[in-house]
Scaffold this active site. Structure first.
Site, PDB file in Angstrom:
ATOM      1  N   ASP A  20       0.007  -2.133   4.422  1.00 46.22           N
ATOM      2  CA  ASP A  20       1.198  -1.361   4.748  1.00 46.22           C
ATOM      3  C   ASP A  20       2.342  -2.276   5.190  1.00 46.22           C
ATOM      4  O   ASP A  20       3.489  -1.833   5.287  1.00 46.22           O
ATOM      5  CB  ASP A  20       0.914  -0.391   5.902  1.00 46.22           C
ATOM      6  CG  ASP A  20      -0.124   0.661   5.548  1.00 46.22           C
ATOM      7  OD1 ASP A  20      -0.219   1.037   4.368  1.00 46.22           O
ATOM      8  OD2 ASP A  20      -0.841   1.108   6.468  1.00 46.22           O
ATOM      9  N   LYS A  49      -6.981   9.879  -8.748  1.00 52.27           N
ATOM     10  CA  LYS A  49      -7.634  10.854  -7.886  1.00 52.27           C
ATOM     11  C   LYS A  49      -7.838  12.144  -8.666  1.00 52.27           C
ATOM     12  O   LYS A  49      -7.492  12.228  -9.839  1.00 52.27           O
ATOM     13  CB  LYS A  49      -6.780  11.096  -6.639  1.00 52.27           C
ATOM     14  CG  LYS A  49      -6.393   9.825  -5.899  1.00 52.27           C
ATOM     15  CD  LYS A  49      -5.460  10.098  -4.743  1.00 52.27           C
ATOM     16  CE  LYS A  49      -6.221  10.465  -3.486  1.00 52.27           C
ATOM     17  NZ  LYS A  49      -6.796   9.305  -2.802  1.00 52.27           N
ATOM     18  N   HIS A  88       0.828  -1.207   0.000  1.00 50.52           N
ATOM     19  CA  HIS A  88       0.000   0.000   0.000  1.00 50.52           C
ATOM     20  C   HIS A  88       0.864   1.259   0.000  1.00 50.52           C
ATOM     21  O   HIS A  88       1.582   1.528   0.965  1.00 50.52           O
ATOM     22  CB  HIS A  88      -0.894  -0.034   1.245  1.00 50.52           C
ATOM     23  CG  HIS A  88      -1.838   1.108   1.364  1.00 50.52           C
ATOM     24  ND1 HIS A  88      -1.856   1.939   2.468  1.00 50.52           N
ATOM     25  CD2 HIS A  88      -2.808   1.560   0.536  1.00 50.52           C
ATOM     26  CE1 HIS A  88      -2.805   2.840   2.324  1.00 50.52           C
ATOM     27  NE2 HIS A  88      -3.397   2.641   1.156  1.00 50.52           N
ATOM     28  N   ARG A  89       0.844   1.982  -1.125  1.00 50.53           N
ATOM     29  CA  ARG A  89       1.706   3.159  -1.317  1.00 50.53           C
ATOM     30  C   ARG A  89       3.176   2.774  -1.192  1.00 50.53           C
ATOM     31  O   ARG A  89       4.009   3.545  -0.727  1.00 50.53           O
ATOM     32  CB  ARG A  89       1.346   4.286  -0.347  1.00 50.53           C
ATOM     33  CG  ARG A  89      -0.137   4.652  -0.370  1.00 50.53           C
ATOM     34  CD  ARG A  89      -0.491   5.712   0.669  1.00 50.53           C
ATOM     35  NE  ARG A  89      -1.931   5.743   0.915  1.00 50.53           N
ATOM     36  CZ  ARG A  89      -2.524   6.385   1.900  1.00 50.53           C
ATOM     37  NH1 ARG A  89      -1.817   7.105   2.751  1.00 50.53           N
ATOM     38  NH2 ARG A  89      -3.838   6.349   2.050  1.00 50.53           N
ATOM     39  N   ASP A 104      -1.090   6.335  -5.636  1.00 51.88           N
ATOM     40  CA  ASP A 104      -2.096   7.342  -5.961  1.00 51.88           C
ATOM     41  C   ASP A 104      -1.594   8.291  -7.038  1.00 51.88           C
ATOM     42  O   ASP A 104      -0.450   8.749  -6.981  1.00 51.88           O
ATOM     43  CB  ASP A 104      -2.443   8.140  -4.702  1.00 51.88           C
ATOM     44  CG  ASP A 104      -2.825   7.239  -3.539  1.00 51.88           C
ATOM     45  OD1 ASP A 104      -3.993   6.841  -3.487  1.00 51.88           O
ATOM     46  OD2 ASP A 104      -1.950   6.918  -2.717  1.00 51.88           O
ATOM     47  N   HIS A 149      -0.725  10.998  -2.328  1.00 54.74           N
ATOM     48  CA  HIS A 149      -2.061  10.613  -1.880  1.00 54.74           C
ATOM     49  C   HIS A 149      -2.985  11.801  -1.634  1.00 54.74           C
ATOM     50  O   HIS A 149      -4.081  11.882  -2.189  1.00 54.74           O
ATOM     51  CB  HIS A 149      -1.972   9.777  -0.596  1.00 54.74           C
ATOM     52  CG  HIS A 149      -3.316   9.383  -0.056  1.00 54.74           C
ATOM     53  ND1 HIS A 149      -4.016  10.160   0.842  1.00 54.74           N
ATOM     54  CD2 HIS A 149      -4.098   8.306  -0.305  1.00 54.74           C
ATOM     55  CE1 HIS A 149      -5.170   9.582   1.123  1.00 54.74           C
ATOM     56  NE2 HIS A 149      -5.247   8.454   0.441  1.00 54.74           N
ATOM     57  N   GLU A 206       0.469  -0.509  -4.753  1.00 55.51           N
ATOM     58  CA  GLU A 206      -0.686   0.370  -4.930  1.00 55.51           C
ATOM     59  C   GLU A 206      -0.205   1.785  -4.693  1.00 55.51           C
ATOM     60  O   GLU A 206       0.570   2.037  -3.766  1.00 55.51           O
ATOM     61  CB  GLU A 206      -1.786  -0.004  -3.929  1.00 55.51           C
ATOM     62  CG  GLU A 206      -3.068   0.798  -4.044  1.00 55.51           C
ATOM     63  CD  GLU A 206      -3.066   2.090  -3.222  1.00 55.51           C
ATOM     64  OE1 GLU A 206      -4.000   2.901  -3.376  1.00 55.51           O
ATOM     65  OE2 GLU A 206      -2.105   2.293  -2.433  1.00 55.51           O
ATOM     66  N   GLU A 219      -4.394   4.199  -8.264  1.00 56.25           N
ATOM     67  CA  GLU A 219      -5.621   4.840  -7.787  1.00 56.25           C
ATOM     68  C   GLU A 219      -5.671   6.248  -8.357  1.00 56.25           C
ATOM     69  O   GLU A 219      -4.876   7.117  -7.984  1.00 56.25           O
ATOM     70  CB  GLU A 219      -5.692   4.896  -6.258  1.00 56.25           C
ATOM     71  CG  GLU A 219      -6.970   5.580  -5.801  1.00 56.25           C
ATOM     72  CD  GLU A 219      -7.114   5.729  -4.294  1.00 56.25           C
ATOM     73  OE1 GLU A 219      -7.864   6.641  -3.867  1.00 56.25           O
ATOM     74  OE2 GLU A 219      -6.488   4.957  -3.551  1.00 56.25           O
TER      75      GLU A 219
END
Length: 240
Positions: free
Chosen positions: A231, A113, A9-10, A38, A51, A36, A111
């Site tokens: 994470d 945004k 995650h990130r 953003d 993010h 993953e 993702e």
């Protein structure tokens, strides 16, 4: 069915500053299956990896990301907030991540945004980069903006997409099909196990986020979700 994939995650964000190249590299080195991250647009319409809508939390900048050009964004540290030893980390561009990814096999969960009135602009800018680097089969495009997901699918159905949801939906299988998506990226406590099992049986690709506790990681691995977004990819890989 193949084993549940582990998406960092990130990046490896529990140990490195989120959404930075060093966090992505660390996820690769420990054996994560994907990352993953953003994507937003700079003032000059360059897709950058960060993010929050604002710079304040994860950089030395302040204010709205989209109010700065790429050149201006590159002046800020994206790592010193996490630890001084990461002060040289910059806000990456999507193209920098794609260029780096040419030397590995990670799955890339983008993702998307941004403002709703920039939906088409985002799509028009991001797709050619995916094509330029030959990543059509390694990218998952996801968003909380489900209208953008549907718009993407109408234009580029060859790219896998997923919708992101924070709370329970009434008929998620029907809804996902209506949007022509494959993935259902859900806040990990918003589905019962029975609901999750039914969605998996129906062919929906479940990817819960952000799953950090050992108990829940093990539950979703046993459930055979397509992927877990965490994470702590090191913990998830050990449990798997």
């Amino acid at each position: 069915m193949s084993q549940t994939k582990i998406f960092a995650h990130r990046g490896f964000s529990s140990q490195y500053p989120e959404n930075t190249m060093i966090a992505f590299q660390a996820a690769l080195e420990i054996g994560a299956d994907g990352i993953e991250f953003d994507v937003q647009l700079s003032k000059d319409h360059v897709p950058v990896i960060i993010h929050d809508q604002t710079l304040d939390r994860t950089s030395t900048g302040s204010g709205v990301v989209g109010h700065y050009s790429l050149l201006e964004l590159k002046q800020f540290s994206a790592g010193s907030w996490f630890h001084e030893k990461f002060k040289a980390e910059q806000i990456p561009t999507l193209e920098e991540v794609f260029l780096w990814s040419k030397n590995n096999a990670l799955q890339l969960n983008l993702e998307l945004k941004g403002y709703v009135w920039e939906r088409q602009k985002m799509i028009t800018i991001v797709f050619p980069l995916i094509k330029k680097y030959g990543l059509e089969n390694r990218v998952i495009v996801s968003s909380f903006d489900h209208k953008m997901v549907r718009l993407w699918n109408e234009q580029y159905p060859m790219i896998e997409t997923g919708i992101i949801v924070k709370s329970a939906l009434y008929n998620p299988e029907s809804y996902v099909r209506q949007l022509a998506a494959l993935g259902y990226h859900f806040s990990f406590m918003s589905l019962t196990m029975e609901e999750a099992e039914q969605l998996i049986k129906s062919g929906i690709l479940l990817r819960p986020y952000t799953v950090n506790q050992e108990k829940w990681i093990q539950i979703f691995i046993n459930l055979k979700c397509d992927a877990i977004i965490t994470d702590y990819p090191d913990l998830a890989l050990t449990l798997r």
